[in-house]
Enzyme design. Sequence first.
Site, PDB file in Angstrom:
ATOM      1  N   ARG A  30      -9.832  63.842  37.943  1.00  0.00           N
ATOM      2  CA  ARG A  30      -9.151  62.577  38.226  1.00  0.00           C
ATOM      3  C   ARG A  30      -9.786  61.884  39.423  1.00  0.00           C
ATOM      4  O   ARG A  30     -10.146  62.542  40.407  1.00  0.00           O
ATOM      5  CB  ARG A  30      -7.661  62.811  38.498  1.00  0.00           C
ATOM      6  N   ASP A  31      -9.917  60.557  39.299  1.00  0.00           N
ATOM      7  CA  ASP A  31     -10.442  59.762  40.412  1.00  0.00           C
ATOM      8  C   ASP A  31      -9.448  59.825  41.572  1.00  0.00           C
ATOM      9  O   ASP A  31      -8.234  59.723  41.384  1.00  0.00           O
ATOM     10  CB  ASP A  31     -10.648  58.302  39.967  1.00  0.00           C
ATOM     11  N   ASN A  88     -21.138  52.429  36.162  1.00  0.00           N
ATOM     12  CA  ASN A  88     -21.772  51.483  37.074  1.00  0.00           C
ATOM     13  C   ASN A  88     -23.187  51.949  37.415  1.00  0.00           C
ATOM     14  O   ASN A  88     -23.411  53.143  37.596  1.00  0.00           O
ATOM     15  CB  ASN A  88     -20.943  51.367  38.355  1.00  0.00           C
ATOM     16  N   GLU A  96     -21.055  53.487  43.822  1.00  0.00           N
ATOM     17  CA  GLU A  96     -20.841  54.063  45.163  1.00  0.00           C
ATOM     18  C   GLU A  96     -21.415  55.465  45.268  1.00  0.00           C
ATOM     19  O   GLU A  96     -21.927  55.853  46.313  1.00  0.00           O
ATOM     20  CB  GLU A  96     -19.335  54.151  45.465  1.00  0.00           C
ATOM     21  N   HIS A 101     -21.683  58.916  36.484  1.00  0.00           N
ATOM     22  CA  HIS A 101     -20.309  59.244  36.100  1.00  0.00           C
ATOM     23  C   HIS A 101     -19.755  58.139  35.231  1.00  0.00           C
ATOM     24  O   HIS A 101     -20.057  56.962  35.433  1.00  0.00           O
ATOM     25  CB  HIS A 101     -19.409  59.457  37.325  1.00  0.00           C
ATOM     26  N   MET A 102     -18.945  58.546  34.275  1.00  0.00           N
ATOM     27  CA  MET A 102     -18.267  57.619  33.378  1.00  0.00           C
ATOM     28  C   MET A 102     -16.808  57.542  33.819  1.00  0.00           C
ATOM     29  O   MET A 102     -16.152  58.573  33.965  1.00  0.00           O
ATOM     30  CB  MET A 102     -18.378  58.168  31.957  1.00  0.00           C
ATOM     31  N   HIS A 103     -16.323  56.322  34.072  1.00  0.00           N
ATOM     32  CA  HIS A 103     -14.907  56.134  34.366  1.00  0.00           C
ATOM     33  C   HIS A 103     -14.161  56.014  33.038  1.00  0.00           C
ATOM     34  O   HIS A 103     -14.560  55.214  32.177  1.00  0.00           O
ATOM     35  CB  HIS A 103     -14.677  54.827  35.124  1.00  0.00           C
TER      36      HIS A 103
HETATM   37  P1  AMP Z   1     -18.584  54.122  41.361  1.00  0.00           P
HETATM   38  O1  AMP Z   1     -18.233  52.882  42.134  1.00  0.00           O
HETATM   39  O2  AMP Z   1     -18.770  53.867  39.901  1.00  0.00           O
HETATM   40  O3  AMP Z   1     -19.731  54.873  41.997  1.00  0.00           O
HETATM   41  O4  AMP Z   1     -17.291  55.032  41.444  1.00  0.00           O
HETATM   42  C1  AMP Z   1     -17.118  56.072  42.345  1.00  0.00           C
HETATM   43  C2  AMP Z   1     -15.707  56.580  42.151  1.00  0.00           C
HETATM   44  O5  AMP Z   1     -15.603  57.864  42.742  1.00  0.00           O
HETATM   45  C3  AMP Z   1     -14.633  55.711  42.817  1.00  0.00           C
HETATM   46  O6  AMP Z   1     -13.702  55.257  41.818  1.00  0.00           O
HETATM   47  C4  AMP Z   1     -13.981  56.644  43.818  1.00  0.00           C
HETATM   48  O7  AMP Z   1     -12.595  56.456  43.948  1.00  0.00           O
HETATM   49  C5  AMP Z   1     -14.313  58.016  43.236  1.00  0.00           C
HETATM   50  N1  AMP Z   1     -14.346  59.124  44.162  1.00  0.00           N
HETATM   51  C6  AMP Z   1     -14.997  59.182  45.371  1.00  0.00           C
HETATM   52  N2  AMP Z   1     -14.823  60.377  45.945  1.00  0.00           N
HETATM   53  C7  AMP Z   1     -14.051  61.112  45.082  1.00  0.00           C
HETATM   54  C8  AMP Z   1     -13.526  62.441  45.106  1.00  0.00           C
HETATM   55  N3  AMP Z   1     -13.741  63.269  46.132  1.00  0.00           N
HETATM   56  N4  AMP Z   1     -12.779  62.848  44.059  1.00  0.00           N
HETATM   57  C9  AMP Z   1     -12.535  62.008  43.021  1.00  0.00           C
HETATM   58  N5  AMP Z   1     -13.013  60.760  42.943  1.00  0.00           N
HETATM   59  C10 AMP Z   1     -13.757  60.314  43.964  1.00  0.00           C
END
Ligand code: AMP
Length: 114
Positions: A30-31, A88, A96, A101-103
Amino acid sequence: MLKETIFSKIIKHEISSDILYQDELVTAFRDVSPKAPTHVLIVPNILIPSINEVKNEHEKTLGRMFLVAAKIARAEKINESGYRLIINCNKHAGQEIYHVHMHLLGGKALGPMI
Ligand code: AMP
């Protein structure tokens, strides 16, 4: 040698996370900052920084990500109502974490794509 990401540590259970699924190719958890009632990240166990670095040898892993997305959507009971899969890539997409990773987002009407 690529620098490990926070997701590498989650995959290796070195930091805690709500892991829903793990096999030899992918991990789903989970995010930490959910943008919808269901917000799960599906991540290759090997470090691929972004979709720009995807190679032929990753084909099976990338396919597995979709199978796991569908499996989790069923488990979360959002398969009928629907959901969105997002990957992304780089700055303009707001990537980020440089570990592919796939959301998987669902559980409410998500509105327009952008
Ligand atoms: P992106 O912007 O596509 O790189 O998404 C990165 C995602 O990782 C964001 O939605 C963050 O909330 C999530 N994220 C960052 N650190 C963690 C963590 N330790 N556990 C779960 N999700 C994370």
